[in-house]
Design a protein around this motif. Structure first.
Motif, PDB file in Angstrom:
ATOM      1  N   ASP A  83     -24.315 -45.196 -41.805  1.00 22.86           N
ATOM      2  CA  ASP A  83     -24.436 -44.773 -43.140  1.00 22.86           C
ATOM      3  C   ASP A  83     -24.235 -46.084 -44.156  1.00 22.86           C
ATOM      4  O   ASP A  83     -24.662 -45.890 -45.514  1.00 22.86           O
ATOM      5  CB  ASP A  83     -23.716 -43.588 -43.695  1.00 22.86           C
ATOM      6  CG  ASP A  83     -24.218 -42.586 -43.082  1.00 22.86           C
ATOM      7  OD1 ASP A  83     -25.138 -42.493 -42.344  1.00 22.86           O
ATOM      8  OD2 ASP A  83     -23.285 -41.511 -43.203  1.00 22.86           O
ATOM      9  N   ARG A 109     -24.345 -49.805 -45.946  1.00 21.81           N
ATOM     10  CA  ARG A 109     -25.099 -50.823 -46.169  1.00 21.81           C
ATOM     11  C   ARG A 109     -24.488 -52.171 -45.721  1.00 21.81           C
ATOM     12  O   ARG A 109     -25.028 -53.187 -45.176  1.00 21.81           O
ATOM     13  CB  ARG A 109     -25.417 -51.324 -47.812  1.00 21.81           C
ATOM     14  CG  ARG A 109     -26.738 -50.656 -48.022  1.00 21.81           C
ATOM     15  CD  ARG A 109     -26.846 -51.199 -49.506  1.00 21.81           C
ATOM     16  NE  ARG A 109     -27.240 -50.174 -50.490  1.00 21.81           N
ATOM     17  CZ  ARG A 109     -27.445 -50.435 -51.780  1.00 21.81           C
ATOM     18  NH1 ARG A 109     -27.039 -51.374 -52.449  1.00 21.81           N
ATOM     19  NH2 ARG A 109     -27.812 -49.270 -52.512  1.00 21.81           N
ATOM     20  N   SER A 122     -24.500 -46.221 -48.999  1.00 19.25           N
ATOM     21  CA  SER A 122     -25.839 -46.351 -49.378  1.00 19.25           C
ATOM     22  C   SER A 122     -26.158 -46.265 -50.759  1.00 19.25           C
ATOM     23  O   SER A 122     -26.811 -46.856 -51.351  1.00 19.25           O
ATOM     24  CB  SER A 122     -26.464 -45.063 -48.638  1.00 19.25           C
ATOM     25  OG  SER A 122     -26.025 -43.924 -48.929  1.00 19.25           O
ATOM     26  N   ASP A 123     -25.161 -45.549 -51.476  1.00 25.27           N
ATOM     27  CA  ASP A 123     -25.389 -45.550 -53.088  1.00 25.27           C
ATOM     28  C   ASP A 123     -24.884 -46.866 -53.772  1.00 25.27           C
ATOM     29  O   ASP A 123     -24.791 -46.725 -55.173  1.00 25.27           O
ATOM     30  CB  ASP A 123     -24.924 -44.367 -53.509  1.00 25.27           C
ATOM     31  CG  ASP A 123     -23.270 -44.149 -53.529  1.00 25.27           C
ATOM     32  OD1 ASP A 123     -22.759 -45.269 -53.108  1.00 25.27           O
ATOM     33  OD2 ASP A 123     -22.584 -43.260 -53.962  1.00 25.27           O
TER      34      ASP A 123
END
Ligand code: HEC
Ligand code: HEC
Length: 267
Positions: free
Chosen positions: A229, A231, A196-197
């Motif tokens: 979680d 992407r 996600s980051d």
């Protein structure tokens, strides 16, 4: 028969992997063996080496030294298919001088390929590799050991090759060396996961279930990720491995192939 070897976690993943990432895994290969005339050059060349090491002392180079047996004919009274021929070579012929042998599938494939083509096969121009030189190239000029692990040595970022000579044929391996992307097995496709980051992780998948996936990242860490979680999660279809011919010449590729074929997970 160390088909599933403790030193090869990547092999195990084949059994537990979720089929979703395994698209394209066809049941290819084995059946072609039953048709005479479809033998691959690399298998035949491997067979020549094995024949010279194990059979020539009785059957001779021309294959006709045992009374009543002419191996060059390509047809055998005691074996009517390639599978039967492999079984015969493994078991030997009881109560005769023909000994049993503990050959791997790759070795049997090579021997049968050579026996079946012995009459026509032209040995001139064949580059038989040298196992010892191959080992040196594997860890040196070829830089194979910068990605691959053998017998507990080397990183875990690519398939462990400790028993590769027992589970692939010479022709398969040769193809993998020349064209890694084109011959990549679906189970060997590295995974690319975007956290996600935005952090991108790529590496071999060890295990997967509906909600999580475990992989070995670029720094050789085992990562267990929640799929919700992520992407992005994809199986990469281009191999990270460069074609061996980028760094090695033809003789050197043959040497490395000879080394790979010697890896049978026994030590
Ligand atoms: C110690 C000697 C010896 C060695 C080593 C040996 N063989 Fe034989 N082989 C024989 C003899 C003897 C026979 C014939 C047995 C009989 O039928 O009486 C035979 C028979 C065969 C046959 C059966 C031929 C037919 O027409 O059915 C095949 C195939 C064969 N050998 C392949 C091999 C291969 C391949 C190797 C090496 C991996 C090998 N042999 C190693 C002695 C040997
Ligand atoms: C940059 C890392 C890297 C280098 C360098 C590399 N490989 Fe690979 N290799 C991989 C990865 C990742 C895979 C799995 C994906 C695939 O099959 O292409 C692989 C696959 C293979 C396979 C197929 C394994 C199987 O299960 O069939 C063989 C054989 C192989 N490599 C041998 C070699 C040899 C020999 C060298 C050196 C000449 C080499 N590799 C160099 C990363 C590398």
């Amino acid at each position: 028969m160390p088909i599933l070897n403790q030193t090869s976690p990547f092999r195990l993943s084949a059994l537990v992997a979720i089929p979703a990432l395994l698209v394209g895994l066809g049941g290819s290969g084995a059946s072609a063996q039953d048709h005479v005339g479809q033998y691959e050059q690399a298998d035949v060349e491997f067979g020549v080496r094995l024949y010279n090491a194990n059979c020539v002392r009785c059957h001779s180079e021309t294959g006709d030294a045992v009374a009543g047996v002419d191996l060059r004919t390509g047809t055998y009274s005691r074996a009517d298919s390639d599978a039967a021929l492999m079984a015969l070579i493994r078991r030997g012929i009881p109560d005769t001088a023909m000994p049993p042998n503990d050959f791997s599938r790759a070795e049997l494939t090579g021997l049968v390929a050579y026996l079946r083509t012995m009459r026509d096969f032209d040995l001139r121009g064949v580059t038989l590799g040298d196992e010892t030189r191959g080992h040196t190239l594997f860890t040196g000029k070829g830089a194979c050991s910068s990605c691959h692990r053998v017998s507990g040595q080397g990183p875990r970022t690519a398939p462990d090759l400790s028993d590769i000579g027992a589970i692939r044929t010479a022709a398969n391996l040769h193809q993998s060396l020349l064209d890694p992307s084109g011959s990549m097995l679906p189970v060997n496709r590295p995974v690319r996961a975007v956290l996600s980051d935005g952090t991108v992780l790529t590496g071999p998948r060890l295990n997967e279930d509906t909600y999580t996936i475990q992989l070995i990242d670029q720094s050789e860490r085992l990562r267990s990720l929640e799929k919700s979680d992520l992407r992005e999660l994809v199986a990469v279809t281009t191999s990270p491995m460069p074609p061996a011919t980028d760094v090695l010449d033809e003789q050197e590729v043959a040497d490395v192939l000879a080394y790979l074929l010697s890896l049978k997970g026994l030590n």
